[in-house]
Design an enzyme around this catalytic site. Structure first.
Site, PDB file in Angstrom:
ATOM      1  CB  THR A 177      -6.861   6.766   7.290  1.00 39.08           C
ATOM      2  OG1 THR A 177      -5.668   6.948   6.524  1.00 39.08           O
ATOM      3  CG2 THR A 177      -7.991   7.538   6.660  1.00 39.08           C
ATOM      4  CG  ASP A 205      -8.941  -4.589   3.579  1.00 39.71           C
ATOM      5  OD1 ASP A 205      -7.769  -4.900   3.840  1.00 39.71           O
ATOM      6  OD2 ASP A 205      -9.368  -3.432   3.664  1.00 39.71           O
ATOM      7  CB  VAL A 235      -6.917  -5.133  -5.061  1.00 39.84           C
ATOM      8  CG1 VAL A 235      -8.141  -5.007  -4.174  1.00 39.84           C
ATOM      9  CG2 VAL A 235      -5.753  -4.282  -4.554  1.00 39.84           C
ATOM     10  CB  SER A 266      -8.515   0.139   7.334  1.00 39.77           C
ATOM     11  OG  SER A 266      -7.727   1.170   7.859  1.00 39.77           O
ATOM     12  CE1 TYR A 308      -0.657   6.631  -2.176  1.00 37.34           C
ATOM     13  CE2 TYR A 308      -0.431   9.010  -2.388  1.00 37.34           C
ATOM     14  CZ  TYR A 308      -1.170   7.907  -1.990  1.00 37.34           C
ATOM     15  OH  TYR A 308      -2.399   8.070  -1.410  1.00 37.34           O
ATOM     16  CG  PHE A 341      -9.130  12.352   4.363  1.00 38.05           C
ATOM     17  CD1 PHE A 341      -8.724  13.196   3.347  1.00 38.05           C
ATOM     18  CD2 PHE A 341     -10.458  12.347   4.730  1.00 38.05           C
ATOM     19  CE1 PHE A 341      -9.631  14.019   2.699  1.00 38.05           C
ATOM     20  CE2 PHE A 341     -11.383  13.161   4.082  1.00 38.05           C
ATOM     21  CZ  PHE A 341     -10.973  13.999   3.070  1.00 38.05           C
TER      22      PHE A 341
HETATM   23  N1  LIG Z   1      -5.439   8.960   4.242  1.00 40.84           N
HETATM   24  C1  LIG Z   1      -5.066   9.876   3.371  1.00 40.84           C
HETATM   25  O1  LIG Z   1      -4.639  10.969   3.729  1.00 40.84           O
HETATM   26  C2  LIG Z   1      -5.179   9.613   1.896  1.00 40.84           C
HETATM   27  C3  LIG Z   1      -4.937  10.672   1.024  1.00 40.84           C
HETATM   28  C4  LIG Z   1      -5.029  10.474  -0.336  1.00 40.84           C
HETATM   29  C5  LIG Z   1      -5.379   9.248  -0.820  1.00 40.84           C
HETATM   30  N2  LIG Z   1      -5.610   8.221   0.019  1.00 40.84           N
HETATM   31  C6  LIG Z   1      -5.960   6.938  -0.570  1.00 40.84           C
HETATM   32  O2  LIG Z   1      -7.150   6.464   0.015  1.00 40.84           O
HETATM   33  C7  LIG Z   1      -7.184   5.042  -0.034  1.00 40.84           C
HETATM   34  C8  LIG Z   1      -7.540   4.523   1.342  1.00 40.84           C
HETATM   35  O3  LIG Z   1      -6.473   4.822   2.228  1.00 40.84           O
HETATM   36  P1  LIG Z   1      -6.674   5.000   3.796  1.00 40.84           P
HETATM   37  O4  LIG Z   1      -6.081   6.294   4.156  1.00 40.84           O
HETATM   38  O5  LIG Z   1      -8.077   4.703   4.154  1.00 40.84           O
HETATM   39  O6  LIG Z   1      -5.658   3.881   4.322  1.00 40.84           O
HETATM   40  P2  LIG Z   1      -5.865   2.634   5.270  1.00 40.84           P
HETATM   41  O7  LIG Z   1      -4.509   2.059   5.407  1.00 40.84           O
HETATM   42  O8  LIG Z   1      -6.623   3.006   6.487  1.00 40.84           O
HETATM   43  O9  LIG Z   1      -6.777   1.658   4.390  1.00 40.84           O
HETATM   44  C9  LIG Z   1      -6.285   0.998   3.251  1.00 40.84           C
HETATM   45  C10 LIG Z   1      -6.896  -0.402   3.215  1.00 40.84           C
HETATM   46  O10 LIG Z   1      -6.416  -1.048   2.020  1.00 40.84           O
HETATM   47  C11 LIG Z   1      -6.130  -2.384   2.353  1.00 40.84           C
HETATM   48  N3  LIG Z   1      -5.153  -2.942   1.415  1.00 40.84           N
HETATM   49  C12 LIG Z   1      -3.838  -2.643   1.287  1.00 40.84           C
HETATM   50  N4  LIG Z   1      -3.278  -3.402   0.342  1.00 40.84           N
HETATM   51  C13 LIG Z   1      -4.261  -4.196  -0.163  1.00 40.84           C
HETATM   52  C14 LIG Z   1      -4.299  -5.196  -1.161  1.00 40.84           C
HETATM   53  N5  LIG Z   1      -3.209  -5.544  -1.836  1.00 40.84           N
HETATM   54  N6  LIG Z   1      -5.470  -5.796  -1.413  1.00 40.84           N
HETATM   55  C15 LIG Z   1      -6.590  -5.470  -0.711  1.00 40.84           C
HETATM   56  N7  LIG Z   1      -6.614  -4.547   0.262  1.00 40.84           N
HETATM   57  C16 LIG Z   1      -5.463  -3.908   0.524  1.00 40.84           C
HETATM   58  C17 LIG Z   1      -5.566  -2.311   3.777  1.00 40.84           C
HETATM   59  O11 LIG Z   1      -5.611  -3.567   4.422  1.00 40.84           O
HETATM   60  C18 LIG Z   1      -6.481  -1.289   4.396  1.00 40.84           C
HETATM   61  O12 LIG Z   1      -7.611  -1.884   4.985  1.00 40.84           O
HETATM   62  C19 LIG Z   1      -5.803   4.611  -0.541  1.00 40.84           C
HETATM   63  O13 LIG Z   1      -5.876   4.322  -1.916  1.00 40.84           O
HETATM   64  C20 LIG Z   1      -4.956   5.836  -0.311  1.00 40.84           C
HETATM   65  O14 LIG Z   1      -3.861   5.901  -1.203  1.00 40.84           O
HETATM   66  C21 LIG Z   1      -5.526   8.376   1.381  1.00 40.84           C
END
Ligand SMILES: NC(=O)c1ccc[n+]([C@@H]2O[C@H](COP(=O)([O-])OP(=O)(O)OC[C@H]3O[C@@H](n4cnc5c(N)ncnc54)[C@H](O)[C@@H]3O)[C@@H](O)[C@H]2O)c1
Length: 255
Positions: free
Chosen positions: A196, A36, A60, A15, A161, A194
């Site tokens: 997502t 995942d 994880v 994702s 966070y 982002f």
């Molecule tokens: N989207 C944003 O604005 C943003 C900003 C800063 C940082 N991030 C970071 O980017 C990373 C990706 O986030 P995203 O926005 O793509 O979110 P997302 O929810 O689309 O994807 C996160 C993925 O992590 C998986 N996941 C959650 N818990 C898990 C676990 N215990 N074991 C394995 N997989 C697990 C989920 O199933 C999902 O597929 C994250 O670390 C998030 O904190 C995102």
């Protein structure tokens, strides 16, 4: 390191930002192992390209699951050039919330997935990478971690966070220093906001407030822009041991 035909492991690769990395590696003729907890999305990715994608259901937080998944990854890929840690949760909540003080389990869960989960992936990937043949420049592999701008200016409700992401940013340099003799680079990306699933869960009001705080471009980031930076990190061997903000110059306000 060349990006074409790369062999990559991506946690959270089913994702959002991780999915964009998966797509970019596949688009450059590479192969990916996705770790995942999202079984349906992971299986769908694998069914679409079974020779080039292996989905391994993995939480994880569980060290043995990550270790096993990496062993399967090496079998499937032959070697691991890149590991990207994208698995994460938003873990929002005030320490003194409406329903009372935050339970420690909430804080620990956020740290457990975002920080300790990242550590599990890094450790298992580097352990396998160290035994690989280096390329002509002495490189054995690249690790890309995902922090957040909340590592530096977390908002109200982001104590857990921000602590988890501050930990990711903080371990980047000592990991890069430790793995330098192995030819393994370690970089962290700190995304702003982002588009997502993580952000889709927020109310429109919060999303608009966040977008309006981004100086330029005044929009949410596209996951492929994150993946483009991962590609650049792989290709540019001088990038090592630091955190790059990818954020349109946002500096998040208290709320
Ligand atoms: N989207 C944003 O604005 C943003 C900003 C800063 C940082 N991030 C970071 O980017 C990373 C990706 O986030 P995203 O926005 O793509 O979110 P997302 O929810 O689309 O994807 C996160 C993925 O992590 C998986 N996941 C959650 N818990 C898990 C676990 N215990 N074991 C394995 N997989 C697990 C989920 O199933 C999902 O597929 C994250 O670390 C998030 O904190 C995102």
């Amino acid at each position: 390191m060349r990006f074409e035909k790369l062999r990559a492991v991506v946690s959270g690769g089913a994702s959002g930002l991780g999915r964009a990395v998966t797509d970019r590696v596949l688009g450059a003729d590479g192969r990916v192992v996705v770790l995942d907890v999202a079984r349906e999305a992971g299986q769908a990715l694998m069914s679409a390209a079974p020779e080039r994608v292996l989905y391994v259901p993995t939480d994880v937080r569980v060290e043995s699951e990550v270790d096993q998944a990496l062993i399967r990854a090496r079998e499937f890929l032959g070697r691991i050039d890149l590991a990207v840690a994208c698995a994460g949760v938003i873990g929002a909540g005030r320490v003194l919330g409406r329903e009372g003080p935050m339970p420690s389990e909430h804080f620990q869960r956020t740290i457990g997935i975002n920080l300790i989960g990242t550590f599990h992936l890094v450790k298992a990937a580097a352990n396998l990478m160290q035994a690989q043949e280096p390329n002509g420049e002495g490189e054995r592999g690249v690790l890309v971690l995902t922090a957040s701008v909340a590592a530096f200016e977390g908002q109200i409700g982001q104590a857990a966070y921000s602590a988890s992401k501050g930990g990711v940013a903080g371990m980047t340099l000592p990991l890069a220093r430790e793995f330098a003799r192995l030819g393994i680079r370690v970089m962290t990306i700190a995304p702003g906001i982002f588009e997502t699933a993580m952000v889709a869960g927020m109310t429109d009001e919060i999303r608009q407030s966040l977008a309006s705080q981004i100086p330029f471009p005044q929009r949410l980031g596209r996951p492929d822009e994150y993946a483009a930076l991962v590609r650049h990190i792989v290709e540019n061997s001088m990038l090592n041991g630091t955190t790059i903000r990818l954020d349109g110059a946002i500096r998040m306000q208290p709320k």
